[in-house]
Design a protein around this motif. Structure first.
Motif, PDB file in Angstrom:
ATOM      1  N   PRO A  46       0.846  -1.188   0.000  1.00  0.00           N
ATOM      2  CA  PRO A  46       0.000   0.000   0.000  1.00  0.00           C
ATOM      3  C   PRO A  46       0.882   1.239   0.000  1.00  0.00           C
ATOM      4  CG  PRO A  46       0.154  -0.840   2.205  1.00  0.00           C
ATOM      5  CD  PRO A  46       0.914  -1.795   1.332  1.00  0.00           C
ATOM      6  N   LEU A  47       0.512   2.232  -0.794  1.00  0.00           N
ATOM      7  CA  LEU A  47       1.284   3.461  -0.830  1.00  0.00           C
ATOM      8  C   LEU A  47       0.620   4.563  -0.031  1.00  0.00           C
ATOM      9  CD1 LEU A  47       2.388   3.451  -4.561  1.00  0.00           C
ATOM     10  CD2 LEU A  47       3.570   2.537  -2.576  1.00  0.00           C
ATOM     11  N   ARG A  48      -0.663   4.755  -0.225  1.00  0.00           N
ATOM     12  CA  ARG A  48      -1.355   5.795   0.532  1.00  0.00           C
ATOM     13  C   ARG A  48      -2.849   5.651   0.306  1.00  0.00           C
ATOM     14  NH1 ARG A  48      -0.427  12.360  -0.022  1.00  0.00           N
ATOM     15  NH2 ARG A  48      -1.727  12.968   1.734  1.00  0.00           N
TER      16      ARG A  48
ATOM     17  N   TRP B 249       1.249   4.339   9.580  1.00  0.00           N
ATOM     18  CA  TRP B 249       1.094   5.703   9.075  1.00  0.00           C
ATOM     19  C   TRP B 249      -0.096   5.808   8.124  1.00  0.00           C
ATOM     20  CZ3 TRP B 249       2.393   7.506   3.916  1.00  0.00           C
ATOM     21  CH2 TRP B 249       2.273   8.907   3.782  1.00  0.00           C
ATOM     22  N   ILE B 250      -0.303   4.802   7.296  1.00  0.00           N
ATOM     23  CA  ILE B 250      -1.381   4.846   6.305  1.00  0.00           C
ATOM     24  C   ILE B 250      -2.755   4.700   6.964  1.00  0.00           C
ATOM     25  CG2 ILE B 250      -2.442   3.586   4.379  1.00  0.00           C
ATOM     26  CD1 ILE B 250       0.389   2.955   3.409  1.00  0.00           C
ATOM     27  N   PHE B 251      -2.883   3.728   7.862  1.00  0.00           N
ATOM     28  CA  PHE B 251      -4.203   3.371   8.369  1.00  0.00           C
ATOM     29  C   PHE B 251      -4.501   3.892   9.777  1.00  0.00           C
ATOM     30  CE2 PHE B 251      -3.087  -0.001   5.300  1.00  0.00           C
ATOM     31  CZ  PHE B 251      -4.151   0.134   4.422  1.00  0.00           C
TER      32      PHE B 251
ATOM     33  N   ILE C 209      -8.293   5.791  12.156  1.00  0.00           N
ATOM     34  CA  ILE C 209      -8.869   5.116  13.327  1.00  0.00           C
ATOM     35  C   ILE C 209      -8.693   5.975  14.567  1.00  0.00           C
ATOM     36  CG2 ILE C 209      -8.814   3.036  14.740  1.00  0.00           C
ATOM     37  CD1 ILE C 209      -9.898   2.713  11.864  1.00  0.00           C
ATOM     38  N   GLU C 210      -7.558   6.651  14.684  1.00  0.00           N
ATOM     39  CA  GLU C 210      -7.373   7.574  15.805  1.00  0.00           C
ATOM     40  C   GLU C 210      -8.393   8.704  15.743  1.00  0.00           C
ATOM     41  OE1 GLU C 210      -3.964  10.427  17.879  1.00  0.00           O
ATOM     42  OE2 GLU C 210      -3.401   9.044  16.264  1.00  0.00           O
TER      43      GLU C 210
ATOM     44  N   GLY D  51       1.123  -7.059  15.305  1.00  0.00           N
ATOM     45  CA  GLY D  51      -0.130  -7.512  15.898  1.00  0.00           C
ATOM     46  C   GLY D  51      -1.050  -6.351  16.230  1.00  0.00           C
ATOM     47  N   ALA D  52      -0.478  -5.285  16.811  1.00  0.00           N
ATOM     48  CA  ALA D  52      -1.272  -4.091  17.120  1.00  0.00           C
ATOM     49  C   ALA D  52      -1.758  -3.422  15.847  1.00  0.00           C
ATOM     50  CB  ALA D  52      -0.433  -3.116  17.940  1.00  0.00           C
ATOM     51  N   ILE D  53      -0.896  -3.358  14.843  1.00  0.00           N
ATOM     52  CA  ILE D  53      -1.279  -2.730  13.577  1.00  0.00           C
ATOM     53  C   ILE D  53      -2.336  -3.554  12.868  1.00  0.00           C
ATOM     54  CG2 ILE D  53      -0.402  -2.036  11.308  1.00  0.00           C
ATOM     55  CD1 ILE D  53       2.291  -1.456  12.758  1.00  0.00           C
TER      56      ILE D  53
END
Length: 233
Positions: free
Chosen positions: A3-5, A93-95, A99-100, A139-141
């Protein structure tokens, strides 16, 4: 497939995501200062060692400075190499920012750490006697990805397939990723010497477990409470 962005905007500044990336990088830089013997000891101290975690659950002391249950969290900030770190931080960084934005800073941090710990426990469940340290933020990601596929299934992901760049919906990209992790996790049950944590390789069950727990915990923490900010369409 890389994935790039994504094209999904974020509203709030993702301080926690940036902070997590910074901490992971700083810990990795510290790892680079350690000679091999000390680095091995550091990993053994702060990473999840399933055999020792099993012993601690049974009330057996393993004579470690860090309580074994704490490694479910400390292990999330360790990485075995630059590519390991770079790949994880790229996905975060991408995802992570979106969610935050949906959960808010504090709940997002709780969500992230909980997903990482539960992912570690998932891998431990399938390899409770393994002496190989398990480490990394993946795992967290994976939990972030599990929440993302629910909240933004149609968000377009700019993706590199070999030499070709195209866009695919998040449900396709992340769904395929999850199927791969589950497949390799099942395969590792029959070939522990070749694939999975027993060989010091990829902890596929941690990825799959983190993804599932992210999809469960995200809605519980308010992933769908506010539908107005940062919508992809």
């Amino acid at each position: 497939m890389v994935p790039l962005r994504d094209r999904n905007p974020t509203v709030i500044t993702p301080y926690i995501t940036y902070g997590l990336i910074a901490v992971n990088i700083l810990v990795f830089l510290y790892e680079l200062t350690l000679p091999p013997a000390q680095l091995e000891g550091f990993f053994h101290l702060a990473a999840i060692v399933p055999r020792e975690l099993s012993a601690s659950f049974s009330g057996i002391s393993v004579n470690q400075q860090v309580p074994e249950w704490m490694t479910l969290f400390t292990s999330q900030f360790l990485h075995g190499g630059f590519l390991h770190l770079a790949g994880n931080m790229l996905f975060l960084w991408i995802f992570g920012n979106n969610i935050e934005d949906k959960l808010g800073h504090l709940k997002y941090l709780i969500f992230y750490l909980a997903c990482g710990a539960l992912a570690g426990l998932t891998q431990w469940f399938f390899s409770p006697a393994s002496p190989v340290p398990s480490l990394g933020a993946s795992g967290a990601i994976a939990g972030v990805l599990g929440a993302y596929i629910l909240r933004f299934p149609k968000a377009q992901i700019l993706t590199l397939f070999g030499y070709f760049v195209t866009t695919v919906p998040a449900y396709f990209f992340l769904g395929l990723w999850f199927i791969q992790q589950a497949f390799y996790g099942i395969a590792s049950l029959n070939a522990p010497a070749n694939i999975g944590m027993e060989s010091g390789g990829i902890a596929y069950w941690a990825h799959a477990g983190g993804f599932v727990f992210g999809a469960i915990l995200g809605p519980m923490l308010g992933l769908f409470d506010d539908r107005s900010p940062s919508e992809p369409f």
